[in-house]
Write an enzyme that holds these catalytic residues in place. Structure first.
Site, PDB file in Angstrom:
ATOM      1  N   ASP A  27      18.705 -43.258   1.814  1.00 43.24           N
ATOM      2  CA  ASP A  27      19.199 -44.793   1.652  1.00 43.24           C
ATOM      3  C   ASP A  27      18.697 -45.606   2.907  1.00 43.24           C
ATOM      4  OD1 ASP A  27      20.591 -44.319  -0.773  1.00 43.24           O
ATOM      5  OD2 ASP A  27      22.361 -43.795   0.294  1.00 43.24           O
ATOM      6  N   GLU A  63      20.420 -37.473   1.341  1.00 43.59           N
ATOM      7  CA  GLU A  63      20.751 -38.897   0.572  1.00 43.59           C
ATOM      8  C   GLU A  63      20.993 -40.315   1.552  1.00 43.59           C
ATOM      9  OE1 GLU A  63      19.933 -38.962  -2.625  1.00 43.59           O
ATOM     10  OE2 GLU A  63      20.021 -36.704  -2.845  1.00 43.59           O
ATOM     11  N   HIS A  66      12.614 -39.669   0.274  1.00 43.24           N
ATOM     12  CA  HIS A  66      13.114 -38.452   0.164  1.00 43.24           C
ATOM     13  C   HIS A  66      12.146 -37.348   0.402  1.00 43.24           C
ATOM     14  CE1 HIS A  66      17.181 -38.016  -1.093  1.00 43.24           C
ATOM     15  NE2 HIS A  66      17.189 -38.687  -1.958  1.00 43.24           N
ATOM     16  N   HIS A  73      14.241 -45.446  -1.508  1.00 40.42           N
ATOM     17  CA  HIS A  73      14.893 -44.151  -1.398  1.00 40.42           C
ATOM     18  C   HIS A  73      14.343 -43.051  -1.927  1.00 40.42           C
ATOM     19  CE1 HIS A  73      18.856 -41.865  -1.733  1.00 40.42           C
ATOM     20  NE2 HIS A  73      18.232 -41.179  -2.708  1.00 40.42           N
ATOM     21  N   GLU A  74      13.826 -43.231  -3.009  1.00 41.15           N
ATOM     22  CA  GLU A  74      13.018 -41.668  -3.811  1.00 41.15           C
ATOM     23  C   GLU A  74      11.769 -41.492  -2.664  1.00 41.15           C
ATOM     24  OE1 GLU A  74      14.739 -39.930  -5.456  1.00 41.15           O
ATOM     25  OE2 GLU A  74      16.271 -41.657  -5.967  1.00 41.15           O
TER      26      GLU A  74
END
Length: 530
Positions: free
Chosen positions: A431, A427, A370, A366-367
């Site tokens: 995900d 976000e 980003h 996820h990060e």
């Protein structure tokens, strides 16, 4: 300057020159959680404003004002805050980095707001010489300048008096603490009971002395082998994302090369800083709690302002080690995983690999992704705001992210209230990307190994998705759900599970779902980016 009245001021990285720290001013000055609370005309918003006025009035009474005077003062506060809110950008508008970048020199500041004495303000905060200042929202400051002169001085005194006590309420006597909780906890979030004092004290200490507390936390809970395991998983996830970028059909070779270069440039911070923050200048005494928090606020404000005009320190952390969270910073081009998140339910050293890849593995993914969401995609490998995609690739990318916007806009928080797809798109894209990359990394980890045995009747593939679902298993009150929907760029937890998983063929295959089932999106609406 330590009270969030009218606007915020501090140090920030120059988004067009990521090596430098400049001053920044941004819109602010509101007592309610978001500008929409003042501008929306629905019955719930009106009721919330009425409750807020009552809360402000009761707080003025606690300060000794008569009831009729307190009621009038509360209306004055709402009137000023409403004017500020009406001229504030929405959270969705502020998601666009370009919309928040307007560097100016002091003479331009004075031209923009001729009735506000910036020179005096800078001198009073100990910064007499300010070169470049980024003005986040010029339209807000132009309007605030007119509000400044169009509002009686007595009303401004009332407004500032409110913001002073509002910022301090949790540090004052129990009546102030309880009144603050009754509105911000009970009414806005539906919380029925205040946290015990020891938990509130730990949170306060973490905010004020995060890296001092963090050293104790790490020594007790985070051995070197835990850091090594996390680093190994990060390396596996980066390799999986690089492989995905290499084979991505809709991305051109030119953009692909730059994307891989950005990924390879990621700074990876695991557990805790290699260089701890020095708190020697912070004076803490056995006196009043309020005084200690003022001292901590002054320390942090001076520390923050001390960065202005200096090179960026990329060893600095934006979270304390005990924090149960993680982040990607596009201006540092870094992924950061504090020790606090490297524990159950995100990571369990006793669990099987499938469960952990679905938990902390997907969080790591996820990060990482980003860096390629609707905001992160606009920053290059060095952290500068610059378009590095080809126009055609960025158009394709935007079309794919719009699919996610539409998907999440269709979800209802409660009847008639929809999730804000444009607010949560970053976000939600992360995900979906994180799960895709983590699943690929887990599959790769099985190569040349015997197939894992079922556990409690679940296959390894099923347990991967159970790991993700367990991370977000929670109960939430309707009031808290409404608040988060208005202010939080993260979707509600149930949508964070069902949203991305319903886009993944791997999930459908693991649980034998078929076309037409609730957890399988029809092919023309299925979102896929990575």
């Amino acid at each position: 300057h330590r009270i969030p009245a009218v606007f915020g001021f501090g140090a920030n990285q120059d988004v067009k020159d990521s090596t430098q720290i400049i001053a920044q001013v941004v819109q602010g000055g509101l007592g309610l959680p978001d500008r929409d609370y003042y501008t929306n005309d629905d019955a719930k918003s009106k009721a919330t404003r009425d409750e807020y006025v009552g809360h402000v009035a009761r707080t003025f009474e606690l300060m000794g004002d008569a009831a009729d005077r307190a009621a009038a003062e509360a209306k004055t506060v709402l009137a000023i805050e409403t004017k500020l809110a009406e001229n504030s950008l929405t959270r969705v508008q502020r998601r666009n980095p370009e919309a928040n970048y307007h560097p100016m020199i002091k003479t331009q500041l004075l031209e923009m707001t001729p009735d506000f004495d910036w020179g005096r303000y800078f001198r009073n905060i100990g910064m007499p010489e300010i070169g470049k200042v980024n003005v986040g929202q010029p339209s807000f400051f132009k309007a605030a300048d007119k509000i400044l002169t169009g509002t009686p001085i007595a009303d401004w005194k009332t407004y500032l008096r409110w913001h002073l006590v509002n910022a301090a309420s949790n540090t004052l006597s129990s009546k102030f603490v309880q009144e603050n909780f009754n509105f911000n906890g009970k009414y806005l979030q539906g919380t029925t009971e205040m946290l015990p004092r020891w938990r509130r004290c730990i949170a306060s200490t973490d905010r004020a002395l995060g890296e001092a507390l963090g050293q104790l936390y790490v020594a007790r809970t985070f051995p070197p082998e835990a850091r090594a395991r996390a680093r190994a998983m990060v390396a596996n996830l980066i390799a999986a994302l690089q492989e995905d970028l290499t084979t991505l059909s809709w991305m051109s070779d030119e953009t692909r090369k730059r994307a891989i270069s950005k990924l390879n440039a990621y700074i990876k911070k695991i557990g805790y800083p290699d260089k701890w923050r020095d708190y020697e200048a912070l004076q803490i005494s056995r006196g009043a709690y309020y005084n200690n928090l003022v001292s901590a606020g002054e320390f942090e404000f001076k520390r923050n302002l001390g960065k202005i005009g200096k090179p960026v320190d990329k060893t600095e952390w934006g979270m304390s080690p005990p924090t149960v969270n993680a982040y990607y910073n596009p201006q540092f081009n870094e992924i950061v995983f504090p020790a606090g998140i490297l524990q159950p339910p995100f990571y369990d050293p006793k669990a099987d690999d499938a469960f952990n890849y679905g938990g902390i593995g997907a969080v790591i993914g996820h990060e990482m992704t980003h860096g390629f969401d609707d905001q992160g995609a606009k920053f290059d490998a060095n952290g500068n705001l610059v378009m590095w995609w080809t126009p055609d690739d960025f158009k394709k990318f935007s079309e794919r992210t719009n699919c996610v916007v539409n998907q999440f806009s269709s979800y209802e928080v409660e009847p008639g209230l929809h999730q804000k797809g444009e607010l949560v798109v970053g976000e939600s894209v992360a995900d979906l990307g994180g799960l895709t990359v983590a699943y690929a990394a887990y599959q790769k980890s099985l190569e040349s190994k015997p197939r894992p045995k079922d556990i409690n009747g679940f296959t390894a593939e099923q347990r991967f998705f159970l790991g993700w679902a367990q991370v977000w298993a929670q109960n939430i009150r309707p009031e808290a759900a409404r608040l988060r929907n208005a202010t939080d760029p993260h979707p509600l937890a149930r949508f964070r599970v069902n949203g991305p998983l319903s886009n993944m063929p791997a999930f459908a295959q693991a649980y034998q779902c078929k076309e037409g089932d609730p957890m399988v999106r029809v092919s023309e609406k299925r979102c896929q980016i990575w």
